[in-house]
Write a protein that holds these residues in place. Structure first.
Motif, PDB file in Angstrom:
ATOM      1  N   GLY A   1       0.944  -1.318  -0.028  1.00 15.01           N
ATOM      2  CA  GLY A   1       0.039  -0.037   0.076  1.00 15.01           C
ATOM      3  C   GLY A   1       1.089   1.359  -0.074  1.00 15.01           C
ATOM      4  O   GLY A   1       2.158   1.171   0.247  1.00 15.01           O
ATOM      5  N   MET A   2       0.211   2.432  -0.112  1.00  8.94           N
ATOM      6  CA  MET A   2       1.077   3.425  -0.391  1.00  8.94           C
ATOM      7  C   MET A   2       0.881   4.295   1.051  1.00  8.94           C
ATOM      8  O   MET A   2      -0.034   4.617   1.813  1.00  8.94           O
ATOM      9  CB  MET A   2       0.243   4.514  -1.271  1.00  8.94           C
ATOM     10  CG  MET A   2       1.216   5.455  -1.798  1.00  8.94           C
ATOM     11  SD  MET A   2       2.924   4.974  -2.342  1.00  8.94           S
ATOM     12  CE  MET A   2       3.826   6.239  -1.260  1.00  8.94           C
ATOM     13  N   GLY A   3       2.383   4.778   1.436  1.00 10.19           N
ATOM     14  CA  GLY A   3       2.380   5.332   2.685  1.00 10.19           C
ATOM     15  C   GLY A   3       2.940   4.534   3.761  1.00 10.19           C
ATOM     16  O   GLY A   3       3.294   5.014   4.738  1.00 10.19           O
ATOM     17  N   THR A   4       3.202   3.096   3.424  1.00  9.00           N
ATOM     18  CA  THR A   4       3.349   2.295   4.536  1.00  9.00           C
ATOM     19  C   THR A   4       4.987   2.109   4.396  1.00  9.00           C
ATOM     20  O   THR A   4       5.440   1.831   3.064  1.00  9.00           O
ATOM     21  CB  THR A   4       2.939   0.974   4.310  1.00  9.00           C
ATOM     22  OG1 THR A   4       1.385   1.084   4.234  1.00  9.00           O
ATOM     23  CG2 THR A   4       3.283   0.080   5.486  1.00  9.00           C
TER      24      THR A   4
ATOM     25  N   ASP B   1      13.065   5.240   2.634  1.00 11.55           N
ATOM     26  CA  ASP B   1      12.307   4.325   3.638  1.00 11.55           C
ATOM     27  C   ASP B   1      11.595   3.378   2.853  1.00 11.55           C
ATOM     28  O   ASP B   1      10.564   2.630   3.487  1.00 11.55           O
ATOM     29  CB  ASP B   1      11.440   4.948   4.638  1.00 11.55           C
ATOM     30  CG  ASP B   1      10.494   5.909   4.110  1.00 11.55           C
ATOM     31  OD1 ASP B   1       9.930   5.701   2.787  1.00 11.55           O
ATOM     32  OD2 ASP B   1       9.311   6.385   4.573  1.00 11.55           O
ATOM     33  N   GLN B   2      11.793   2.961   1.479  1.00 11.99           N
ATOM     34  CA  GLN B   2      10.800   2.233   0.711  1.00 11.99           C
ATOM     35  C   GLN B   2      11.511   0.925   0.211  1.00 11.99           C
ATOM     36  O   GLN B   2      10.904   0.040  -0.309  1.00 11.99           O
ATOM     37  CB  GLN B   2      10.408   2.955  -0.597  1.00 11.99           C
ATOM     38  CG  GLN B   2       9.547   3.953  -0.050  1.00 11.99           C
ATOM     39  CD  GLN B   2       8.779   4.628  -1.378  1.00 11.99           C
ATOM     40  OE1 GLN B   2       9.392   4.870  -2.384  1.00 11.99           O
ATOM     41  NE2 GLN B   2       7.626   5.098  -1.330  1.00 11.99           N
TER      42      GLN B   2
ATOM     43  N   SER C   1       1.515  -0.172  -4.612  1.00 16.40           N
ATOM     44  CA  SER C   1       0.339  -0.482  -4.743  1.00 16.40           C
ATOM     45  C   SER C   1       0.044  -0.723  -6.522  1.00 16.40           C
ATOM     46  O   SER C   1       0.939  -1.006  -7.019  1.00 16.40           O
ATOM     47  CB  SER C   1      -0.658   0.600  -4.223  1.00 16.40           C
ATOM     48  OG  SER C   1      -0.375   1.786  -5.046  1.00 16.40           O
TER      49      SER C   1
ATOM     50  N   ARG D   1      10.134   1.707  -6.877  1.00 16.04           N
ATOM     51  CA  ARG D   1       9.440   2.746  -5.895  1.00 16.04           C
ATOM     52  C   ARG D   1       9.599   4.397  -6.444  1.00 16.04           C
ATOM     53  O   ARG D   1       9.926   4.606  -7.391  1.00 16.04           O
ATOM     54  CB  ARG D   1       9.563   2.347  -4.493  1.00 16.04           C
ATOM     55  CG  ARG D   1       9.741   0.635  -4.126  1.00 16.04           C
ATOM     56  CD  ARG D   1       8.248   0.278  -4.192  1.00 16.04           C
ATOM     57  NE  ARG D   1       7.575   0.746  -3.217  1.00 16.04           N
ATOM     58  CZ  ARG D   1       6.446   1.587  -3.129  1.00 16.04           C
ATOM     59  NH1 ARG D   1       6.289   2.117  -4.269  1.00 16.04           N
ATOM     60  NH2 ARG D   1       5.783   1.919  -2.190  1.00 16.04           N
TER      61      ARG D   1
ATOM     62  N   PHE E   1      -1.130  12.186   6.472  1.00 13.16           N
ATOM     63  CA  PHE E   1      -1.950  11.049   6.326  1.00 13.16           C
ATOM     64  C   PHE E   1      -1.404   9.676   6.879  1.00 13.16           C
ATOM     65  O   PHE E   1      -0.079   9.526   7.008  1.00 13.16           O
ATOM     66  CB  PHE E   1      -2.472  10.916   4.727  1.00 13.16           C
ATOM     67  CG  PHE E   1      -1.007  10.636   3.965  1.00 13.16           C
ATOM     68  CD1 PHE E   1      -0.337   9.541   3.783  1.00 13.16           C
ATOM     69  CD2 PHE E   1      -0.505  11.742   3.343  1.00 13.16           C
ATOM     70  CE1 PHE E   1       0.738   9.283   3.090  1.00 13.16           C
ATOM     71  CE2 PHE E   1       0.641  11.571   2.541  1.00 13.16           C
ATOM     72  CZ  PHE E   1       1.179  10.271   2.293  1.00 13.16           C
ATOM     73  N   GLY E   2      -2.261   8.739   6.956  1.00 10.07           N
ATOM     74  CA  GLY E   2      -1.743   7.439   7.374  1.00 10.07           C
ATOM     75  C   GLY E   2      -1.105   6.670   6.121  1.00 10.07           C
ATOM     76  O   GLY E   2      -0.175   6.188   6.036  1.00 10.07           O
ATOM     77  N   CYS E   3      -2.462   6.333   5.413  1.00  8.49           N
ATOM     78  CA  CYS E   3      -2.261   5.657   4.071  1.00  8.49           C
ATOM     79  C   CYS E   3      -3.035   6.459   3.057  1.00  8.49           C
ATOM     80  O   CYS E   3      -3.989   6.613   3.380  1.00  8.49           O
ATOM     81  CB  CYS E   3      -2.281   4.267   4.491  1.00  8.49           C
ATOM     82  SG  CYS E   3      -1.916   3.166   3.380  1.00  8.49           S
ATOM     83  N   LEU E   4      -2.249   6.188   1.972  1.00  9.73           N
ATOM     84  CA  LEU E   4      -3.104   6.845   0.733  1.00  9.73           C
ATOM     85  C   LEU E   4      -3.883   5.653  -0.038  1.00  9.73           C
ATOM     86  O   LEU E   4      -3.375   4.528   0.096  1.00  9.73           O
ATOM     87  CB  LEU E   4      -2.275   7.438  -0.549  1.00  9.73           C
ATOM     88  CG  LEU E   4      -1.380   8.684   0.317  1.00  9.73           C
ATOM     89  CD1 LEU E   4      -0.173   8.848  -0.904  1.00  9.73           C
ATOM     90  CD2 LEU E   4      -2.313   9.785   0.254  1.00  9.73           C
TER      91      LEU E   4
ATOM     92  N   GLU F   1      -1.228   4.998  -5.288  1.00  8.90           N
ATOM     93  CA  GLU F   1      -0.208   5.549  -5.564  1.00  8.90           C
ATOM     94  C   GLU F   1       0.073   6.210  -6.878  1.00  8.90           C
ATOM     95  O   GLU F   1      -0.145   5.517  -8.039  1.00  8.90           O
ATOM     96  CB  GLU F   1       1.018   4.465  -5.493  1.00  8.90           C
ATOM     97  CG  GLU F   1       2.456   5.136  -5.675  1.00  8.90           C
ATOM     98  CD  GLU F   1       3.385   3.921  -5.393  1.00  8.90           C
ATOM     99  OE1 GLU F   1       3.236   2.883  -5.361  1.00  8.90           O
ATOM    100  OE2 GLU F   1       4.564   4.467  -5.125  1.00  8.90           O
TER     101      GLU F   1
END
Lengths: 482, 136
Positions: A135-138, A198-199, A205, A243, B103-106, B109
């Motif tokens: 997922g995005m942002g993780t 950090d990826q 995603s 990424r 935000f936490g999670c989008l 992407e």
């Protein structure tokens, strides 16, 4: 953009079609389509072939621009496109590689059989999901400092193996041993570094995934034996790329090259095709950065592979043995390769955007253990359908610069798929068919099998065109999507 | 304002605005709607603000550069920039302040904002418009 109809296309054989030079005055070479007639009819529905014709205008392009049967509309180049330009003065184009530099597929094979694995699937998917950030942002589990990031960019998967995230054997079975030596970390911007820091070890995603499956059918026993494949064997496919770091490298350099083009007298029909001569200062800078991005991607897939192995040990115990790497292939990359054009051996800059390298038997870049059989080519299908292991052939080099398809290929837009697919029902149907899915409902709808072409037809096309040999068909058991 | 266009692989939209400021804000809004639908519709107090200053050879490039910059900042600072104030916006240069919240999670992407088919210009009614393709 001029609409292309079937009347403009000449059939060379049942699986090879051509838009001749002269269809548009700026074409330098023909545009060739490898596909069955049924797939060609689908391809004509979107703007893939207009984009392919645009590619034929690249400075220094040789022989022909190609698309594979899984082609679909992209930006600049179509997805599923292959173009080679003369080395070193020909064009290098970030749009011919894509924003996700070295997006690719890695396949692992285990000692386990499908039958004995099924009862562990709910636990396996849960543990895989815990171990693999998606997922995005993780963020990933690692946060690299500047020195570590430079090492990753310079040495790719070697860095991960050196840190204990894999074995030297993994490097042997990775395309280019997981490292492009032309990488120049100093050409990667601070923005790109910030995005990638950090990826590592994340899948992201979209259509990226980790899929546990099994060998459903051996299609070529000799080569399958050579690749260490047997019926019922449990496998893992990993699909991800470079990424945010790679995305930012492409963003940065498309902009730089766009401004540099006039100095080289280059005009193109789509700004996303922005290019410069490879041996220009801007071309060298992009190539160094692109290779660094490719190294980051190989390191990323090595880290995800380590996470899969951690999950495997947690579920099956140490006695089960860890899944071993069969092969890792890039499908968004440009490489300097040697091919024969009009009977003459030439060095070329081969761009593959949504296309896989498919070298035939005997090629020195194929690992020793596989060299007699041809390079493994990994073709993931859509979620819930078959995937394939193919082998490259000698004629792929002669026909398509040693290139093959990279997947099933989208046929429906994400919006159309979401309108047509009932995700909760599909998830239930797949589960009833023995396929466990870990993904948000919106992603299940977007990535539903009906959103993709029939992978069996795609594979049949490349087989009949002579650019790959089917070796084994895989079926999914459990899929994680971001 | 943004309307969805058909594209097999990615997300294409047509963004419009009565003014240059309007069309740039529409582009940002469209991008945020893809990244995290509805997230900017319920305003929260901004907990982050960033300054952006850009120059480009033409308005299309300026818009794509602006959105690319916002996208990079979104990922790096894990912040969705729902509001923008332009201190200066001319066809080839801008200075702006972005306001956002973490935000936490989008949901999606976006890999990049592309130049494919982008062509920002005023139509016969004087409305600024362009197609934009976001690579997912």
């Amino acid at each position: 953009m001029k609409k292309i109809t079937k009347e403009a296309i000449v059939q060379r054989n049942p699986y090879l079609w051509e838009i001749p030079v002269g269809f548009r005055p700026d074409m330098q070479v023909p545009a060739r389509i490898i596909a069955s007639e049924t797939l060609l009819d689908d391809i004509l529905d979107d703007r893939s072939l207009q984009q392919l014709v645009n590619v034929t205008t690249l400075p220094g392009i040789r022989k022909a621009a190609f698309v594979m049967p899984d082609v679909h509309e992209g930006y600049g180049f179509p997805i599923g496109g292959v173009a080679a330009t003369s080395y070193p003065h020909g064009a290098i184009s970030p749009g011919g590689i894509g924003y996700d530099i070295n997006c690719g597929v890695r396949m692992l094979v285990s000692d386990l059989n499908e039958g004995e694995t099924r009862r562990y699937l709910p636990e396996l998917i849960r543990v895989l999901n815990e171990h693999i950030p998606s997922g995005m942002g993780t963020p990933g589990h690692l946060l690299l400092n500047d020195q570590e990031l430079d090492q990753v960019l310079a040495t790719g998967a070697e860095w991960a193996v050196g840190q204990g995230y894999g074995s030297p054997r993994d490097l042997v079975y990775t395309e280019s041993n997981g490292r492009l030596p032309a990488a120049d970390p100093s050409r990667v911007s601070e923005r790109a570094r910030q995005r990638g820091r950090d990826q590592l070890g994340t899948i992201g995603s979209g259509n990226h995934f980790v899929e546990v499956g099994y060998v459903d059918e051996i299609l070529n026993p000799l080569i399958a034996h050579g690749f260490g494949l047997r019926e019922g064997q449990v496998t893992v496919l990993i699909h991800t790329g470079s990424r945010g770091l790679g995305h930012q490298i492409a963003t940065d350099y498309i902009r730089i090259l766009m401004e540099a083009m006039p100095a080289y007298g280059i005009e193109l029909p789509d700004r996303e095709l922005a290019c410069v001569p490879l041996d220009s200062p801007e071309g060298q800078a992009y190539f160094g950065a692109m290779c660094a991005g490719a190294n980051f991607a190989w390191c990323n897939r090595q880290l995800v592979c380590w996470e899969v192995r951690q999950a495997w040990s947690a579920v099956f115990g140490k006695a089960a043995g860890l899944p071993e790497l069969l092969y890792d292939v890039a499908h968004n990359i440009a490489k300097i390769e040697t091919h024969t054009v009009a009977g003459k051996t030439e060095q070329l800059i081969v761009h593959r955007k949504g296309a896989t390298r498919a070298f035939g038997p005997g090629h020195p870049e194929i690992p020793d253990a596989y060299r007699a059989f041809g390079q493994p080519v990994l073709i993931p299908g859509s979620m819930g359908t078959s995937s394939y292991v193919l082998a490259g052939t000698a004629s792929s080099s002669a026909l398509s610069f040693g290139s093959c398809c990279h997947g099933a290929g989208r046929r429906l837009s994400r919006t159309a798929a979401k309108k047509q697919v009932n995700a909760p029902v599909l998830k239930e149907e797949l589960q009833e068919a023995g396929i466990y899915l870990e993904a948000p409902f919106r992603r299940i709808a977007e990535e539903a099998p009906m959103a993709y072409k029939d992978v069996n037809q795609v594979v049949r096309s490349v087989q009949e065109a002579g650019i790959a040999v089917p070796v084994a068909r895989l079926k999914p058991l459990a899929v994680i999507k971001g | 304002m943004a309307t969805l266009l058909e594209h097999t692989t990615d997300v294409a939209v047509r963004v419009t605005g009565q003014t240059l400021t309007g069309v740039f804000a529409s582009g940002l809004e469209a991008m945020n709607q893809i990244l995290a639908p509805q997230c900017c519709l319920s305003p929260k107090q901004a907990d982050c603000c960033m300054d952006v200053a850009l120059k480009a050879p033409d308005p299309t490039a300026l818009l794509v550069d602006f959105l690319s910059e916002c996208l990079a900042l979104t990922y790096i600072h894990k912040t969705l920039f729902c509001f923008v104030h332009f201190d200066q916006l001319e066809p080839t240069r801008l200075q702006a302040r972005l306001y956002g919240h973490r935000f936490g999670c989008l949901e999606n992407e976006i890999k990049a904002v592309t130049f494919h088919t982008a062509d920002l210009r005023q139509n016969r009614e004087g409305v600024w418009e362009t197609p934009l393709l976001f690579d997912l």
